[in-house]
Design a protein around this motif. Structure first.
Motif, PDB file in Angstrom:
ATOM      1  N   ILE A 199      17.824  -2.005   1.434  1.00  0.00           N
ATOM      2  CA  ILE A 199      17.041  -2.047   2.676  1.00  0.00           C
ATOM      3  C   ILE A 199      17.956  -1.703   3.854  1.00  0.00           C
ATOM      4  O   ILE A 199      18.954  -2.388   4.104  1.00  0.00           O
ATOM      5  N   LEU A 200      17.615  -0.627   4.565  1.00  0.00           N
ATOM      6  CA  LEU A 200      18.370  -0.255   5.758  1.00  0.00           C
ATOM      7  C   LEU A 200      17.707  -0.896   6.974  1.00  0.00           C
ATOM      8  O   LEU A 200      16.511  -1.141   6.964  1.00  0.00           O
ATOM      9  N   TYR A 201      18.501  -1.118   8.020  1.00  0.00           N
ATOM     10  CA  TYR A 201      17.898  -1.505   9.304  1.00  0.00           C
ATOM     11  C   TYR A 201      17.993  -0.306  10.249  1.00  0.00           C
ATOM     12  O   TYR A 201      19.019   0.387  10.284  1.00  0.00           O
ATOM     13  N   ARG A 222       0.805  -1.225   0.000  1.00  0.00           N
ATOM     14  CA  ARG A 222       0.000   0.000   0.000  1.00  0.00           C
ATOM     15  C   ARG A 222       0.836   1.272   0.000  1.00  0.00           C
ATOM     16  O   ARG A 222       0.373   2.326  -0.436  1.00  0.00           O
ATOM     17  N   GLY A 223       2.063   1.185   0.544  1.00  0.00           N
ATOM     18  CA  GLY A 223       2.826   2.421   0.775  1.00  0.00           C
ATOM     19  C   GLY A 223       3.965   2.676  -0.186  1.00  0.00           C
ATOM     20  O   GLY A 223       4.512   3.776  -0.219  1.00  0.00           O
ATOM     21  N   VAL A 224       4.348   1.657  -0.957  1.00  0.00           N
ATOM     22  CA  VAL A 224       5.475   1.841  -1.888  1.00  0.00           C
ATOM     23  C   VAL A 224       4.902   1.993  -3.294  1.00  0.00           C
ATOM     24  O   VAL A 224       4.319   1.052  -3.829  1.00  0.00           O
ATOM     25  N   PRO A 225       5.024   3.179  -3.891  1.00  0.00           N
ATOM     26  CA  PRO A 225       4.393   3.383  -5.199  1.00  0.00           C
ATOM     27  C   PRO A 225       5.081   2.593  -6.302  1.00  0.00           C
ATOM     28  O   PRO A 225       6.272   2.265  -6.192  1.00  0.00           O
ATOM     29  N   ALA A 226       4.339   2.303  -7.374  1.00  0.00           N
ATOM     30  CA  ALA A 226       4.920   1.621  -8.543  1.00  0.00           C
ATOM     31  C   ALA A 226       6.080   2.462  -9.061  1.00  0.00           C
ATOM     32  O   ALA A 226       6.042   3.694  -9.014  1.00  0.00           O
ATOM     33  N   GLY A 227       7.108   1.807  -9.535  1.00  0.00           N
ATOM     34  CA  GLY A 227       8.256   2.534 -10.079  1.00  0.00           C
ATOM     35  C   GLY A 227       9.136   3.157  -9.014  1.00  0.00           C
ATOM     36  O   GLY A 227       9.974   4.009  -9.319  1.00  0.00           O
ATOM     37  N   PHE A 228       8.965   2.744  -7.769  1.00  0.00           N
ATOM     38  CA  PHE A 228       9.736   3.318  -6.653  1.00  0.00           C
ATOM     39  C   PHE A 228      11.237   3.129  -6.857  1.00  0.00           C
ATOM     40  O   PHE A 228      11.715   2.019  -7.054  1.00  0.00           O
ATOM     41  N   ARG A 229      11.963   4.221  -6.831  1.00  0.00           N
ATOM     42  CA  ARG A 229      13.425   4.160  -6.879  1.00  0.00           C
ATOM     43  C   ARG A 229      13.931   4.908  -5.642  1.00  0.00           C
ATOM     44  O   ARG A 229      14.016   6.135  -5.642  1.00  0.00           O
ATOM     45  N   GLY A 230      14.157   4.180  -4.604  1.00  0.00           N
ATOM     46  CA  GLY A 230      14.596   4.829  -3.375  1.00  0.00           C
ATOM     47  C   GLY A 230      15.184   3.799  -2.449  1.00  0.00           C
ATOM     48  O   GLY A 230      15.770   2.810  -2.899  1.00  0.00           O
ATOM     49  N   VAL A 231      15.008   4.042  -1.168  1.00  0.00           N
ATOM     50  CA  VAL A 231      15.567   3.177  -0.142  1.00  0.00           C
ATOM     51  C   VAL A 231      14.427   2.805   0.797  1.00  0.00           C
ATOM     52  O   VAL A 231      13.549   3.625   1.054  1.00  0.00           O
ATOM     53  N   ILE A 232      14.443   1.554   1.266  1.00  0.00           N
ATOM     54  CA  ILE A 232      13.468   1.126   2.275  1.00  0.00           C
ATOM     55  C   ILE A 232      14.211   1.022   3.605  1.00  0.00           C
ATOM     56  O   ILE A 232      15.341   0.522   3.649  1.00  0.00           O
ATOM     57  N   ALA A 233      13.602   1.538   4.668  1.00  0.00           N
ATOM     58  CA  ALA A 233      14.205   1.366   5.995  1.00  0.00           C
ATOM     59  C   ALA A 233      13.304   0.465   6.822  1.00  0.00           C
ATOM     60  O   ALA A 233      12.125   0.790   7.033  1.00  0.00           O
ATOM     61  N   TYR A 234      13.850  -0.664   7.244  1.00  0.00           N
ATOM     62  CA  TYR A 234      13.100  -1.556   8.134  1.00  0.00           C
ATOM     63  C   TYR A 234      13.395  -1.141   9.567  1.00  0.00           C
ATOM     64  O   TYR A 234      14.503  -1.313  10.063  1.00  0.00           O
ATOM     65  N   GLU A 235      12.379  -0.563  10.212  1.00  0.00           N
ATOM     66  CA  GLU A 235      12.541  -0.096  11.580  1.00  0.00           C
ATOM     67  C   GLU A 235      11.445  -0.711  12.452  1.00  0.00           C
ATOM     68  O   GLU A 235      10.342  -0.155  12.541  1.00  0.00           O
ATOM     69  N   PRO A 236      11.731  -1.863  13.080  1.00  0.00           N
ATOM     70  CA  PRO A 236      10.725  -2.424  13.974  1.00  0.00           C
ATOM     71  C   PRO A 236      10.430  -1.423  15.097  1.00  0.00           C
ATOM     72  O   PRO A 236      11.354  -0.914  15.735  1.00  0.00           O
ATOM     73  N   VAL A 237       9.152  -1.123  15.286  1.00  0.00           N
ATOM     74  CA  VAL A 237       8.783  -0.049  16.217  1.00  0.00           C
ATOM     75  C   VAL A 237       9.288  -0.365  17.635  1.00  0.00           C
ATOM     76  O   VAL A 237       9.736   0.527  18.355  1.00  0.00           O
TER      77      VAL A 237
END
Ligand SMILES: O=C(CO)COP(=O)(O)O
Length: 258
Positions: free
Chosen positions: A211-213, A158-173
């Motif tokens: 993917i960052l942690y 739902r949150g990552v748009p099509a064609g996304f060129r960026g970085v994902i950060a996995y941050e467990p709350v």
């Protein structure tokens, strides 16, 4: 250890999220020390700092001609308009900002940001030429009830748009600001799940976002986290507010790549 680092040109991003911290003098000193420390790092270890909006321009001036990237902590999806107190992506680009954190769990929680809002912000950031650092992560309750992977897949769908060129950060709350870092095994498994979800969602083959942690990263565990093949860097909160601890984490990246 990553045996393939030299052949594959593996790079690691060490990002410092200053959150709502810092007045001018101390923040300038922090940025100066980071710029100085960055001189000793190989090009494969990239540093970025994300000061609060009030400091963006003057920290940006200190980073000119240095390899340290300038980030911001949020932007709005509209380009301009009657949105009192908000900041648009083109305004950030205009200041020399290259990266923008979006959908941090603190924004999701305190500003009621939904995945749909975050997706629109990511599109706006990309359109302005910025690299979105889009945050996802499960709460303790979601983890304890066995719904962590489902939560992460939904946030991606739902949150990552099509064609996304960026970085994902996995941050467990549950790991943010708690001193409770996820274990290396947990991070390896969860980032592998995130990578698979991104591959299914984006359909871009091997060309997937790094993917960052993030979550209570310190120099103590940085090297072991950064050695995980599916981890492309770390997003650091508390430990990024002191040059020594931030640069020690960067040193952990050098170790992980060696
Ligand atoms: O939220 C974070 C970075 O965006 C993590 O913060 P801490 O490193 O203070 O846990």
């Amino acid at each position: 250890m990553n045996a393939h680092s030299s052949e594959t040109g593996r790079r690691l991003l060490i990002a410092g999220n200053w959150k709502m911290n810092g007045l001018r003098a101390s923040s300038q000193a922090l940025a100066r020390a980071i710029v100085e420390g960055a001189k000793a790092l190989p090009a494969s270890v990239e540093l970025a700092v994300f000061p609060p909006f009030t400091l963006t321009a003057e920290i940006g001036a200190l980073l000119t001609d240095s390899p340290v990237r300038l980030g911001a902590q949020d932007c709005r999806s509209e380009k301009s308009g009657a949105f009192t107190g908000d900041i648009a992506a083109p305004m950030l680009a205009d200041l020399g900002v290259t990266h923008v954190i979006l959908g941090h769990s603190e924004r999701r929680r305190y500003h009621d940001e939904t995945d749909q809002i975050i997706s629109a912000k990511a599109e706006a950031a990309l359109e302005a030429g910025l690299v979105p650092v889009l945050c996802i992560g499960e709460t303790a309750e979601e983890r304890d009830s066995g719904r962590a992977y489902e939560t992460l897949s939904n946030q991606i769908a739902r949150g990552v748009p099509a064609g996304f060129r960026g970085v994902i950060a996995y941050e467990p709350v549950w790991a943010i600001g708690t001193g409770r870092t996820a274990s290396s095994d947990d991070i390896a498994q969860t980032t592998a799940h995130i990578r698979d979800s991104l591959a299914a969602h984006l359909q871009t083959g091997d060309n997937l976002p790094p993917i960052l942690y993030g979550g209570s990263v310190t120099a103590r565990d940085a090297a072991s986290i950064l050695a995980i093949e599916t981890v492309g860097g770390v997003l650091v909160g508390g430990a990024s507010l002191k040059a020594d601890s931030f640069l020690a984490i960067a040193q952990g990246a050098v170790e992980a790549l060696s």
